[in-house]
Design an enzyme around this catalytic site. Structure first.
Site, PDB file in Angstrom:
ATOM      1  CE  LYS A  12      11.533  -0.380 -39.707  1.00  0.00           C
ATOM      2  NZ  LYS A  12      11.320  -1.366 -38.629  1.00  0.00           N
ATOM      3  CG  ASP A  61       8.318  -2.448 -40.691  1.00  0.00           C
ATOM      4  OD1 ASP A  61       8.666  -2.514 -39.500  1.00  0.00           O
ATOM      5  OD2 ASP A  61       7.606  -1.527 -41.132  1.00  0.00           O
TER       6      ASP A  61
END
Length: 456
Positions: free
Chosen positions: A111, A151
């Protein structure tokens, strides 16, 4: 009381650790794997300097947490939001590792992102930031190393700017990012995939736990939080199937449907356009009737509705509190499935799990985000496969593969949850999908790590 240094990450780790206790009791050798897997393989932090429209230099922090590559290249989104910090990205990368394992595809977990806020910025400012961000990130990623995606705050525009910067910096056209435009390597239904996947997973839950609340029935009431990509496509799929969407929300408040018709496709489409421009649901009167919708400033949907059958948190982490969990039970909710990552607080999850054990026909059956929202990264994995083969599958082909992945994920969570929940359940009670998702994902990652010599 000493506050946790990384509260979001420690919450995710505590949840996994608790879920693994019955399995670890029977297989104590895996304790070493748990100790090792919780430490990221690599954390990259860097400075991003970019120029605003007045010619002034601005600076943000950039991150990439390359958490685990036992099952494949690091895979996970890039979040652009002022709240981004290392705790949040570690929790997301940790969750992503096991989520990706549940898809059955060859993807590790990672991430990244920045505390840059795209809201209120011009396209030129966003482009300059993306170029600065990718100038550094490009040194650490590659199609066989780390393949980021979008995201929160990182949509098609940002992915396009980043891809263009990478192509110029590296002089190569590769599937280095997913969520790309359809004209240059993107996959059909990638924008829809997370929301659609949630519904495909929930359909299996409904069939087992409460078929009377089928999503083909207008009488089935579905509460959704959020109004970004995930929430929009979750709502659109519910509307397409025939059930009634009763809520959406954003960071400023909730929009509640006040008639039996619920949200219409047209209103959801207008909300999508509004959000693309950085707008707020506060301005709902510009596109929806005051007689059919009501806005509640500063509130989430969960306490605003007297009756909810299916609740789908789709905004951000920890958006359902313990009090709100009790409110959902009081409203007759039977299923809670996360479209967001760790959408429910630890207290809320504990309440749901206690409720589940009461037996068939009572309580809430809860699905964690690492299972119920894995459709997004699953289609990202399918995008990677198409890029590697220089192929472009049809919408029907991708949708069929997504349905298959969500079905297998559900079956895995159900089977493993039945085996490793460590519970003596009353007749007809449902197994823990939370335990199933955590144990199944952990075993797959841990076994690969062992075979590769990461623990012994």
């Amino acid at each position: 009381m000493v506050l946790p240094h990384e509260p979001e990450f420690e919450q995710a780790l505590a949840e996994l650790t608790l879920s693994l206790q019955p399995f670890l009791k029977a297989n104590p050798q895996y304790q070493k794997a748990l100790t090792i897997v919780q430490v990221p393989e690599r954390i990259i932090q860097f400075r991003v300097v970019w120029e605003d429209d007045q010619g002034r230099p601005q600076v943000n922090r950039g991150f990439r947490v390359q958490y685990n590559s036992a099952l494949g290249p690091y895979k996970g989104g890039l979040r652009l939001h002022p709240t981004v910090n290392l705790s949040i990205l570690k929790f997301l990368g940790f969750e992503q590792t096991f989520k990706n394992a549940l898809t059955g595809l060859s993807m590790g977990g990672g991430k990244g992102g920045s505390d840059f806020d795209p809201k209120g910025k011009s396209d030129a400012e966003i482009r300059r930031f993306c170029v600065g961000f990718m100038t550094e990130l490009s040194k650490h990623i590659g199609q066989d190393t780390d393949v980021p995606a979008g995201d929160i705050g990182t949509g098609g525009r940002e992915i396009g700017f980043m891809f263009g910067a990478y192509k110029k910096l590296r002089n190569e056209f590769t599937g280095i990012l997913t969520g790309k435009g359809l004209l240059w390597g993107g996959s059909k239904i990638r924008p829809e995939a997370t929301g659609y996947g949630v519904i495909y997973y929930v359909e299996h839950m409904i069939a087992k736990a409460c078929p009377e609340y089928s999503l083909t029935k207008p009488t089935t009431l579905v509460a959704i939080s959020g109004s970004g990509n995930v929430a929009q496509y979750t709502a659109l799929k519910v509307i397409e199937l025939g059930a009634t969407v009763v809520s959406l929300s954003d960071s400023r408040g909730s929009l509640i449907a006040t008639t039996d018709k619920g949200f219409s496709k047209e209103v959801v489409d207008k909300i999508a356009g509004l959000k693309l421009k950085g707008g707020s649901l506060e301005s709902y009167k510009d596109f929806a009737s005051e007689t059919e919708y009501a806005y509640h400033a500063g509130q989430r949907p969960w306490k605003l509705l007297p009756k909810i059958h299916i609740a789908l948190p789709g905004a951000t982490q920890n958006e359902v509190s313990g009090d709100e969990a009790e409110a959902l039970i009081a409203a007759g909710t039977r299923i809670v499935a996360e479209g967001s990552n760790m959408g429910c607080t630890a207290e809320a999850v504990e309440i749901f799990e206690k409720s589940r054990k009461e037996g068939k026909g009572k309580g809430i059956w809860y699905a964690p985000g690492k299972a119920s929202n894995c459709g997004g990264v699953a289609v990202s994995g399918l995008e990677m496969a198409q890029n590697s083969q220089r192929l472009h599958w049809t919408q029907e082909e991708v949708d069929a593969k997504l349905k298959g992945i969500m079905t297998e994920c559900y079956k895995t969570c159900l089977d493993v949850g039945s085996k490793w929940s460590g519970e003596d359940l009353p007749e007809g009670a449902l197994p823990s999908l939370l335990f199933g998702a955590n144990v199944a994902g952990f075993i797959k990652v841990a076994d690969a790590m062992k075979e590769q010599g990461d623990w012994w």
